[in-house]
Design a protein around this motif. Sequence first.
Motif, PDB file in Angstrom:
ATOM      1  N   MET A 122       0.845  -1.173   0.000  1.00  0.00           N
ATOM      2  CA  MET A 122       0.000   0.000   0.000  1.00  0.00           C
ATOM      3  C   MET A 122       0.889   1.234   0.000  1.00  0.00           C
ATOM      4  N   ILE A 123       0.893   1.940  -1.066  1.00  0.00           N
ATOM      5  CA  ILE A 123       1.742   3.117  -1.201  1.00  0.00           C
ATOM      6  C   ILE A 123       1.271   4.191  -0.224  1.00  0.00           C
ATOM      7  N   GLY A 124       2.244   4.781   0.470  1.00  0.00           N
ATOM      8  CA  GLY A 124       1.932   5.850   1.395  1.00  0.00           C
ATOM      9  C   GLY A 124       1.630   5.405   2.809  1.00  0.00           C
ATOM     10  N   LYS A 125       1.483   4.117   3.054  1.00  0.00           N
ATOM     11  CA  LYS A 125       1.183   3.635   4.395  1.00  0.00           C
ATOM     12  C   LYS A 125       2.418   3.641   5.282  1.00  0.00           C
ATOM     13  N   PHE A 126       3.574   3.417   4.706  1.00  0.00           N
ATOM     14  CA  PHE A 126       4.800   3.337   5.487  1.00  0.00           C
ATOM     15  C   PHE A 126       5.852   4.315   4.976  1.00  0.00           C
ATOM     16  N   ASP A 177       4.790   3.541  10.461  1.00  0.00           N
ATOM     17  CA  ASP A 177       3.401   3.574  10.026  1.00  0.00           C
ATOM     18  C   ASP A 177       2.981   5.043   9.975  1.00  0.00           C
ATOM     19  N   THR A 178       2.672   5.548   8.783  1.00  0.00           N
ATOM     20  CA  THR A 178       2.388   6.970   8.639  1.00  0.00           C
ATOM     21  C   THR A 178       1.037   7.379   9.225  1.00  0.00           C
ATOM     22  N   SER A 179       0.158   6.426   9.477  1.00  0.00           N
ATOM     23  CA  SER A 179      -1.129   6.788  10.067  1.00  0.00           C
ATOM     24  C   SER A 179      -1.020   7.028  11.567  1.00  0.00           C
ATOM     25  N   SER A 180      -0.020   6.399  12.215  1.00  0.00           N
ATOM     26  CA  SER A 180       0.142   6.567  13.665  1.00  0.00           C
ATOM     27  C   SER A 180       1.483   7.195  14.043  1.00  0.00           C
ATOM     28  N   ASN A 181       2.367   7.368  13.059  1.00  0.00           N
ATOM     29  CA  ASN A 181       3.731   7.873  13.292  1.00  0.00           C
ATOM     30  C   ASN A 181       4.522   7.005  14.254  1.00  0.00           C
ATOM     31  N   ALA A 182       4.211   5.720  14.286  1.00  0.00           N
ATOM     32  CA  ALA A 182       4.902   4.781  15.171  1.00  0.00           C
ATOM     33  C   ALA A 182       5.879   3.919  14.377  1.00  0.00           C
ATOM     34  N   VAL A 183       7.038   3.646  14.971  1.00  0.00           N
ATOM     35  CA  VAL A 183       7.986   2.707  14.369  1.00  0.00           C
ATOM     36  C   VAL A 183       7.422   1.308  14.570  1.00  0.00           C
ATOM     37  N   VAL A 184       7.173   0.590  13.465  1.00  0.00           N
ATOM     38  CA  VAL A 184       6.580  -0.736  13.546  1.00  0.00           C
ATOM     39  C   VAL A 184       7.598  -1.850  13.341  1.00  0.00           C
ATOM     40  N   ASP A 185       8.787  -1.497  12.852  1.00  0.00           N
ATOM     41  CA  ASP A 185       9.830  -2.505  12.646  1.00  0.00           C
ATOM     42  C   ASP A 185      11.159  -1.807  12.430  1.00  0.00           C
ATOM     43  N   ASN A 186      12.228  -2.503  12.741  1.00  0.00           N
ATOM     44  CA  ASN A 186      13.582  -2.081  12.401  1.00  0.00           C
ATOM     45  C   ASN A 186      14.228  -3.250  11.675  1.00  0.00           C
ATOM     46  N   ILE A 187      14.691  -3.000  10.465  1.00  0.00           N
ATOM     47  CA  ILE A 187      15.275  -4.042   9.624  1.00  0.00           C
ATOM     48  C   ILE A 187      16.787  -3.892   9.642  1.00  0.00           C
ATOM     49  N   GLY A 188      17.483  -4.951  10.027  1.00  0.00           N
ATOM     50  CA  GLY A 188      18.938  -4.943  10.006  1.00  0.00           C
ATOM     51  C   GLY A 188      19.455  -4.919   8.579  1.00  0.00           C
ATOM     52  N   VAL A 189      20.428  -4.041   8.319  1.00  0.00           N
ATOM     53  CA  VAL A 189      21.001  -3.908   6.978  1.00  0.00           C
ATOM     54  C   VAL A 189      22.520  -3.881   7.085  1.00  0.00           C
ATOM     55  N   GLY A 190      23.193  -3.645   5.980  1.00  0.00           N
ATOM     56  CA  GLY A 190      24.651  -3.609   5.968  1.00  0.00           C
ATOM     57  C   GLY A 190      25.220  -2.431   6.741  1.00  0.00           C
ATOM     58  N   ILE A 191      26.506  -2.321   6.701  1.00  0.00           N
ATOM     59  CA  ILE A 191      27.227  -1.295   7.450  1.00  0.00           C
ATOM     60  C   ILE A 191      26.919   0.097   6.901  1.00  0.00           C
TER      61      ILE A 191
END
Length: 50
Positions: free
Chosen positions: A1-5, A20-34
Amino acid sequence: MIGKFAYVANSDSNTVSVIDTSSNAVVDNIGVGIKAFQIAIANVSGSILY
């Protein structure tokens, strides 16, 4: 859904936060490279994120 996140690169913690742009809450943190410092959405549906 475009615009939801919103996605934010966090270079100090090597993660990308998913907000989540509807609540301004961080819903996940994804581990990525350095030192992640930018992201790119690869398709119109927003299902692929680099």
